[in-house]
Write a protein that holds these residues in place. Structure first.
Motif, short mmCIF file in Angstrom:
data_model
loop_
_atom_site.label_atom_id
_atom_site.label_comp_id
_atom_site.label_asym_id
_atom_site.label_seq_id
_atom_site.Cartn_x
_atom_site.Cartn_y
_atom_site.Cartn_z
N THR A 1 -3.44 -5.12 6.37
CA THR A 1 -2.67 -3.95 5.98
C THR A 1 -2.98 -2.72 6.82
O THR A 1 -2.07 -1.98 7.21
N TYR B 1 -7.94 -5.78 2.92
CA TYR B 1 -7.09 -4.86 3.69
C TYR B 1 -7.01 -5.20 5.18
O TYR B 1 -6.46 -4.43 5.95
N MET C 1 0.86 -1.18 0.00
CA MET C 1 0.00 0.00 0.00
C MET C 1 0.90 1.23 0.00
O MET C 1 1.81 1.36 0.80
N GLN D 1 -1.38 -2.78 10.19
CA GLN D 1 0.06 -2.57 9.99
C GLN D 1 0.36 -1.10 9.77
O GLN D 1 1.30 -0.55 10.34
#
Length: 70
Positions: free
Chosen positions: A27, A24, A1, A30
């Motif tokens: 992600t 997602y 990303m 994170q």
């Protein structure tokens, strides 16, 4: 990303849109963990009926590309 790389350079990031957990789900946490600055997350629920009502108020409700105007 791209958001992660952008944060690393010191820029602010606004992530907007429909974000599917299946895609997602790992992600976004994170991104939140790796951000060295403040992180804020907001969720806005708008019902389908309200979404249609809001779109109906637009001057041109749905943008059309050239290929669909036949």
């Amino acid at each position: 990303m791209a958001s992660i790389g952008t944060l690393d350079t010191g820029y602010y990031v606004v992530r907007d849109g429909i974000v599917y957990a299946d895609h997602y789900g790992d992600t976004l946490p994170q991104l939140r963990t790796e951000n060295r600055g403040l992180t804020h997350a907001y969720y806005l629920y708008v019902s389908f009926t309200e979404t249609l009502a809001r779109h109906a108020r637009w001057p041109t409700p749905w943008p059309r590309n050239q290929s669909s105007q036949t």
